[in-house]
Design a protein around this motif. Structure first.
Motif, short mmCIF file in Angstrom:
data_model
loop_
_atom_site.label_atom_id
_atom_site.label_comp_id
_atom_site.label_asym_id
_atom_site.label_seq_id
_atom_site.Cartn_x
_atom_site.Cartn_y
_atom_site.Cartn_z
N PRO A 1 0.83 -1.22 0.00
CA PRO A 1 0.00 0.00 0.00
C PRO A 1 0.86 1.25 0.00
O PRO A 1 1.98 1.24 0.51
CB PRO A 1 -0.78 -0.13 1.31
CG PRO A 1 0.08 -0.96 2.19
CD PRO A 1 0.82 -1.91 1.29
N ASN A 2 0.33 2.33 -0.55
CA ASN A 2 1.07 3.59 -0.46
C ASN A 2 0.80 4.18 0.93
O ASN A 2 0.01 3.64 1.72
CB ASN A 2 0.71 4.51 -1.64
CG ASN A 2 -0.43 5.45 -1.35
OD1 ASN A 2 -1.24 5.23 -0.46
ND2 ASN A 2 -0.52 6.51 -2.12
N PRO A 3 1.47 5.27 1.33
CA PRO A 3 1.35 5.77 2.70
C PRO A 3 -0.09 6.11 3.13
O PRO A 3 -0.45 5.88 4.29
CB PRO A 3 2.23 7.02 2.69
CG PRO A 3 3.25 6.75 1.64
CD PRO A 3 2.51 5.99 0.56
N VAL A 4 -0.88 6.62 2.20
CA VAL A 4 -2.26 6.97 2.58
C VAL A 4 -3.07 5.70 2.80
O VAL A 4 -3.79 5.57 3.80
CB VAL A 4 -2.90 7.88 1.50
CG1 VAL A 4 -4.31 8.27 1.93
CG2 VAL A 4 -2.04 9.11 1.26
N GLN A 5 -2.94 4.75 1.89
CA GLN A 5 -3.64 3.47 2.06
C GLN A 5 -3.21 2.79 3.35
O GLN A 5 -4.05 2.25 4.09
CB GLN A 5 -3.36 2.55 0.86
CG GLN A 5 -3.96 3.06 -0.44
CD GLN A 5 -3.48 2.29 -1.64
OE1 GLN A 5 -2.28 2.06 -1.82
NE2 GLN A 5 -4.40 1.86 -2.49
N LYS A 6 -1.91 2.83 3.62
CA LYS A 6 -1.38 2.18 4.82
C LYS A 6 -1.96 2.83 6.09
O LYS A 6 -2.34 2.15 7.05
CB LYS A 6 0.16 2.28 4.81
CG LYS A 6 0.83 1.70 6.01
CD LYS A 6 0.76 0.19 5.97
CE LYS A 6 1.36 -0.40 7.23
NZ LYS A 6 0.78 -1.70 7.53
N ALA A 7 -2.04 4.15 6.08
CA ALA A 7 -2.57 4.86 7.25
C ALA A 7 -4.05 4.52 7.47
O ALA A 7 -4.49 4.37 8.61
CB ALA A 7 -2.39 6.37 7.07
N PHE A 8 -4.81 4.39 6.38
CA PHE A 8 -6.21 4.00 6.52
C PHE A 8 -6.32 2.59 7.10
O PHE A 8 -7.20 2.31 7.90
CB PHE A 8 -6.94 4.08 5.16
CG PHE A 8 -7.54 5.43 4.86
CD1 PHE A 8 -6.73 6.54 4.65
CD2 PHE A 8 -8.91 5.61 4.82
CE1 PHE A 8 -7.28 7.79 4.38
CE2 PHE A 8 -9.48 6.86 4.56
CZ PHE A 8 -8.66 7.95 4.34
N ARG B 1 -2.44 10.75 10.17
CA ARG B 1 -1.33 9.80 10.29
C ARG B 1 -0.50 9.76 9.01
O ARG B 1 0.74 9.77 9.06
CB ARG B 1 -1.86 8.40 10.62
CG ARG B 1 -0.78 7.33 10.59
CD ARG B 1 -1.37 5.95 10.81
NE ARG B 1 -1.70 5.72 12.21
CZ ARG B 1 -0.82 5.29 13.12
NH1 ARG B 1 0.44 5.05 12.77
NH2 ARG B 1 -1.20 5.10 14.36
N ALA B 2 -1.18 9.71 7.87
CA ALA B 2 -0.45 9.66 6.59
C ALA B 2 0.45 10.88 6.46
O ALA B 2 1.62 10.78 6.08
CB ALA B 2 -1.44 9.57 5.43
N SER B 3 -0.12 12.04 6.78
CA SER B 3 0.67 13.28 6.70
C SER B 3 1.85 13.21 7.65
O SER B 3 3.00 13.45 7.26
CB SER B 3 -0.24 14.47 7.04
OG SER B 3 0.54 15.61 7.30
N ASP B 4 1.59 12.90 8.90
CA ASP B 4 2.66 12.90 9.92
C ASP B 4 3.76 11.92 9.55
O ASP B 4 4.95 12.22 9.71
CB ASP B 4 2.08 12.55 11.30
CG ASP B 4 1.17 13.64 11.84
OD1 ASP B 4 1.18 14.76 11.28
OD2 ASP B 4 0.43 13.37 12.81
N GLU B 5 3.38 10.73 9.08
CA GLU B 5 4.40 9.72 8.76
C GLU B 5 5.22 10.13 7.55
O GLU B 5 6.42 9.88 7.49
CB GLU B 5 3.73 8.36 8.54
CG GLU B 5 3.21 7.78 9.85
CD GLU B 5 2.67 6.37 9.73
OE1 GLU B 5 2.39 5.77 10.78
OE2 GLU B 5 2.51 5.88 8.59
N VAL C 1 5.79 13.25 6.59
CA VAL C 1 6.65 14.36 7.02
C VAL C 1 7.84 13.84 7.80
O VAL C 1 8.98 14.27 7.62
CB VAL C 1 5.83 15.38 7.86
CG1 VAL C 1 6.76 16.36 8.56
CG2 VAL C 1 4.84 16.12 6.98
N ALA C 2 7.58 12.84 8.65
CA ALA C 2 8.65 12.29 9.49
C ALA C 2 9.54 11.30 8.72
O ALA C 2 10.56 10.85 9.23
CB ALA C 2 8.04 11.57 10.70
#
Ligand code: FES
Ligand code: FES
Length: 162
Positions: free
Chosen positions: A83-90, A147-151, A153-154
């Protein structure tokens, strides 16, 4: 009439009336079933995809306006195993209940994070407003976008993703 559409980086030639909504072509001709038919009226967002990076309601977008435009669907972001970061965060926030709205939610969130990697909570809320979840998981959905944003960015978003 014959039309050319570029979906997830692949060119397709479609034989259809130019007024046909993109959603029908995605689901019926290209077998991309992530985008869903909810209302057909631009009121729910279940059909949301990206056109040149912007979130659009594919139920209201005729294929005639899509020549030389870049269309991205949920299938173009990542896969279940990658999954991409957004999918993973969901997934991590368990944002889906029935799941019907989720592809549209992810695509709308992706549009925001592509242009602003670090939106405020208020910006996330406003941006996500056009998309509705009948199961009422909005709080988890907003948490997933945060979460997707924070991860990202980090720099801790999962490897092998967009
Ligand atoms: Fe397109 Fe509801 S199906 S907005
Ligand atoms: Fe069921 Fe959103 S999870 S409509």
């Amino acid at each position: 009439m014959r039309s050319s559409l570029t979906v997830n980086g692949t060119d397709h030639t479609i034989e259809a009336d130019p007024s046909t909504p993109l959603l029908y072509i995605l689901r019926d001709d290209l077998e991309l079933n992530g985008a869903k038919y909810g209302c057909g009226l631009g009121q729910c967002g279940a059909c949301t995809v990206l056109v040149d990076g912007k979130a659009v309601f594919s139920c209201l977008t005729p294929i005639s306006v899509l020549v030389n435009r870049r269309i991205t669907t949920i299938e173009g972001l990542g896969t279940l195993s990658n999954p991409n970061p957004v999918q993973k965060a969901f997934q991590t926030e368990q944002a889906a209940q029935c799941g019907y709205c989720i592809a549209g939610m992810i695509m709308r969130a992706q549009a925001l994070l592509d242009r602003n990697l670090a939106p405020s909570d208020e910006e996330i809320r406003l941006h996500m407003q056009p998309n509705l979840c009948r199961c009422g998981t909005h709080t988890r959905i907003l948490r997933a976008v945060r979460r997707a944003s924070d991860e990202m960015v980090a720099g801790t978003a999962p490897a092998g993703t967009k």
